[in-house]
Design a protein around this motif. Structure first.
Motif, PDB file in Angstrom:
ATOM      1  N   LEU A 143     -55.698 -22.296   2.162  1.00 44.78           N
ATOM      2  CA  LEU A 143     -54.891 -21.706   3.360  1.00 44.78           C
ATOM      3  C   LEU A 143     -54.095 -20.126   3.188  1.00 44.78           C
ATOM      4  O   LEU A 143     -54.533 -19.222   4.172  1.00 44.78           O
ATOM      5  CB  LEU A 143     -53.532 -22.558   3.624  1.00 44.78           C
ATOM      6  N   PHE A 144     -53.853 -20.016   1.870  1.00 42.89           N
ATOM      7  CA  PHE A 144     -53.189 -18.608   1.642  1.00 42.89           C
ATOM      8  C   PHE A 144     -54.361 -17.532   1.591  1.00 42.89           C
ATOM      9  O   PHE A 144     -54.291 -16.396   1.911  1.00 42.89           O
ATOM     10  CB  PHE A 144     -52.248 -18.742   0.555  1.00 42.89           C
ATOM     11  N   GLY A 145     -55.455 -18.217   0.900  1.00 40.62           N
ATOM     12  CA  GLY A 145     -56.646 -17.315   1.022  1.00 40.62           C
ATOM     13  C   GLY A 145     -57.160 -16.636   2.312  1.00 40.62           C
ATOM     14  O   GLY A 145     -57.477 -15.295   2.412  1.00 40.62           O
ATOM     15  N   ARG A 146     -57.034 -17.647   3.056  1.00 36.34           N
ATOM     16  CA  ARG A 146     -57.193 -17.120   4.814  1.00 36.34           C
ATOM     17  C   ARG A 146     -56.277 -15.984   5.245  1.00 36.34           C
ATOM     18  O   ARG A 146     -56.628 -15.554   6.111  1.00 36.34           O
ATOM     19  CB  ARG A 146     -57.053 -18.414   5.671  1.00 36.34           C
ATOM     20  N   MET A 147     -54.833 -16.236   4.494  1.00 44.94           N
ATOM     21  CA  MET A 147     -53.932 -15.101   4.926  1.00 44.94           C
ATOM     22  C   MET A 147     -54.114 -13.700   3.760  1.00 44.94           C
ATOM     23  O   MET A 147     -53.122 -13.075   3.994  1.00 44.94           O
ATOM     24  CB  MET A 147     -52.623 -15.714   4.794  1.00 44.94           C
ATOM     25  N   GLY A 148     -54.977 -13.953   3.164  1.00 42.24           N
ATOM     26  CA  GLY A 148     -55.370 -12.657   2.373  1.00 42.24           C
ATOM     27  C   GLY A 148     -54.537 -12.547   0.615  1.00 42.24           C
ATOM     28  O   GLY A 148     -54.383 -11.563   0.160  1.00 42.24           O
ATOM     29  N   PHE A 149     -54.278 -13.753   0.498  1.00 44.96           N
ATOM     30  CA  PHE A 149     -53.593 -13.941  -0.957  1.00 44.96           C
ATOM     31  C   PHE A 149     -54.526 -14.339  -1.952  1.00 44.96           C
ATOM     32  O   PHE A 149     -55.310 -15.263  -1.716  1.00 44.96           O
ATOM     33  CB  PHE A 149     -52.294 -14.893  -0.642  1.00 44.96           C
TER      34      PHE A 149
ATOM     35  N   PRO B 172     -48.648  -2.035  -5.871  1.00 42.69           N
ATOM     36  CA  PRO B 172     -48.853  -2.459  -4.597  1.00 42.69           C
ATOM     37  C   PRO B 172     -49.793  -1.670  -3.722  1.00 42.69           C
ATOM     38  O   PRO B 172     -49.988  -0.663  -4.031  1.00 42.69           O
ATOM     39  CB  PRO B 172     -47.222  -2.520  -3.966  1.00 42.69           C
ATOM     40  N   PRO B 173     -50.119  -2.148  -2.498  1.00 37.22           N
ATOM     41  CA  PRO B 173     -49.737  -3.325  -1.973  1.00 37.22           C
ATOM     42  C   PRO B 173     -50.394  -4.744  -2.592  1.00 37.22           C
ATOM     43  O   PRO B 173     -51.476  -4.333  -3.205  1.00 37.22           O
ATOM     44  CB  PRO B 173     -50.164  -3.453  -0.428  1.00 37.22           C
ATOM     45  N   LEU B 174     -49.562  -5.697  -2.508  1.00 37.50           N
ATOM     46  CA  LEU B 174     -50.328  -7.048  -3.212  1.00 37.50           C
ATOM     47  C   LEU B 174     -49.763  -8.300  -2.447  1.00 37.50           C
ATOM     48  O   LEU B 174     -48.458  -8.368  -2.025  1.00 37.50           O
ATOM     49  CB  LEU B 174     -49.873  -7.095  -4.668  1.00 37.50           C
ATOM     50  N   ARG B 175     -50.691  -9.288  -2.501  1.00 36.86           N
ATOM     51  CA  ARG B 175     -50.194 -10.565  -1.972  1.00 36.86           C
ATOM     52  C   ARG B 175     -50.886 -11.556  -3.061  1.00 36.86           C
ATOM     53  O   ARG B 175     -52.088 -11.433  -3.403  1.00 36.86           O
ATOM     54  CB  ARG B 175     -51.185 -10.814  -0.654  1.00 36.86           C
ATOM     55  N   ILE B 176     -50.156 -12.288  -3.559  1.00 34.03           N
ATOM     56  CA  ILE B 176     -50.782 -13.428  -4.549  1.00 34.03           C
ATOM     57  C   ILE B 176     -49.948 -14.867  -4.311  1.00 34.03           C
ATOM     58  O   ILE B 176     -48.867 -14.958  -3.801  1.00 34.03           O
ATOM     59  CB  ILE B 176     -50.541 -12.964  -6.063  1.00 34.03           C
TER      60      ILE B 176
END
Ligand code: DAH
Length: 339
Positions: A118-124, A189-193
């Motif tokens: 799910l989070f992969g789909r949101m770019g994490f 940044p920017p970052l999403r994990i």
């Protein structure tokens, strides 16, 4: 020399049952030194011209007839062996086999996979950190200094320093939040994990276990807002638990975020009498505290973002209305097979 006639060889070819036998017969006819037909050719050289012409023609015909005989027999043997292969290797594709019992992933890794998806789909991206963590990363860098009362909320397993590398004291990490620190120290940044993993606390009852799973999330950018955070939290709850899930946001205190929020979800638990149900905290979240950003060398005037930490077992308890968190770890097949 045993006297083998051409007629003998002709019947031997007809009777042969293997390719090797045919090779041998071919040698007897055509080998350069002793082949019957080769010798006959040699003899011909001593004959008169008329004889040569007549016998030569005959001999050529004989040679051709043997060549054909050998080739035909080879073909016949090959077809026969393919035929018997088809017979012995025959597969009945319509045959039904008895059903085999197959295992499946345990509820927890299965759930973590769906979180990553799910989070992969949101770019994490997925990030990792060690389960044996320094006090520095688990507490200090997260704005929880030694005397801070927030440390008391986490009954920590401290490790003996003996045999461990310098840089301690070490703890079994009490939360996945130190992965934020490790990641921000090494990435700009920017970052999403998202960082799923095991955490440890001296706690044990129906909703607590000394080892449990969390997944941490972090998103930092130039214009990341609290509204973005709520959108991500709501999406996660609806997708991972149920589109009809009941939840509520409350303010909550965590030293590494400001403001901080908590999300509770309705949990029926084993109290079937209670029609209201109970609220169970499943996630802490908030806007990353400027001190934390400063600690890792990110300018809080330029960047901001949010962080969150979900309790994996609690989410699964709510999803399936499981009364006791300890069922996850006792390995009872009657429980595990239900999912
Ligand atoms: N680490 C917290 C705990 O284990 C959960 C948490 C709260 C994580 C707020 C966060 C956050 O990232 O922003 O209780």
């Amino acid at each position: 020399m045993p006297t083998v006639s051409l007629d003998d060889l002709r019947s031997a070819i007809a009777a042969a049952t293997t390719a090797a036998e045919l090779d041998d017969l071919e040698q007897q006819l055509f080998s350069r030194k002793h082949g019957l037909l080769t010798l006959a050719m040699k003899e011909l050289q001593e004959a008169t011209p008329e004889e040569k012409a007549k016998k030569g023609r005959e001999l050529n015909e004989t040679k051709q007839s043997f060549t054909k005989l050998l080739a035909d027999k080879r073909g016949a043997l090959q077809r026969a062996s393919l035929g018997s292969l088809a017979e012995t290797e025959k597969l009945d594709v319509t045959l039904e086999l008895p059903a085999k019992e197959r295992g499946h992933l345990h509820l927890i890794p299965e759930f973590i996979r769906s979180v990553e998806e799910l989070f992969g789909r949101m770019g994490f991206e997925v990030a990792e950190g060690p389960e044996v963590e320094t006090e520095e990363n688990n507490f200090n860098q997260l704005n929880i200094p030694a005397a801070h009362p927030a440390r008391d909320m986490q009954d920590t397993f401290w490790l003996e320093q003996d045999g461990l590398p310098p840089g301690g004291p070490y703890v079994m990490r009490t939360q996945t939040s130190p992965v934020q620190i490790r990641y921000m120290q090494t990435h700009k940044p920017p970052l999403r994990i998202i960082a799923p993993g095991k955490v440890y606390r001296k706690d044990a009852d129906a909703t607590h276990s000394p080892m449990f799973h969390q997944f941490e999330g972090l998103m930092i950018g130039e214009d990341v807002s609290l509204a973005n955070m709520k959108a991500v939290m709501i999406t996660a709850i609806r997708e991972l638990i149920s589109p009809k899930a009941e939840f509520r946001f409350r303010t909550g205190f965590f030293p590494f975020v400001e403001p901080g929020l908590e999300v509770d979800m309705r949990w029926q638990g084993d109290d079937k009498e209670s029609r209201e149900g109970k609220w169970l905290e499943i996630v802490g979240c908030g806007m990353v505290h400027p001190n934390v950003l400063k600690n890792v060398g990110i300018d809080p005037k330029k960047f901001r973002g949010f962080a969150f930490g979900f309790g994996v077992e609690r989410m699964i308890m709510i999803k399936h209305q499981i009364p006791d968190l300890r069922s996850f770890f006792v390995g009872d097949l009657r429980f595990l097979k239900q999912f």
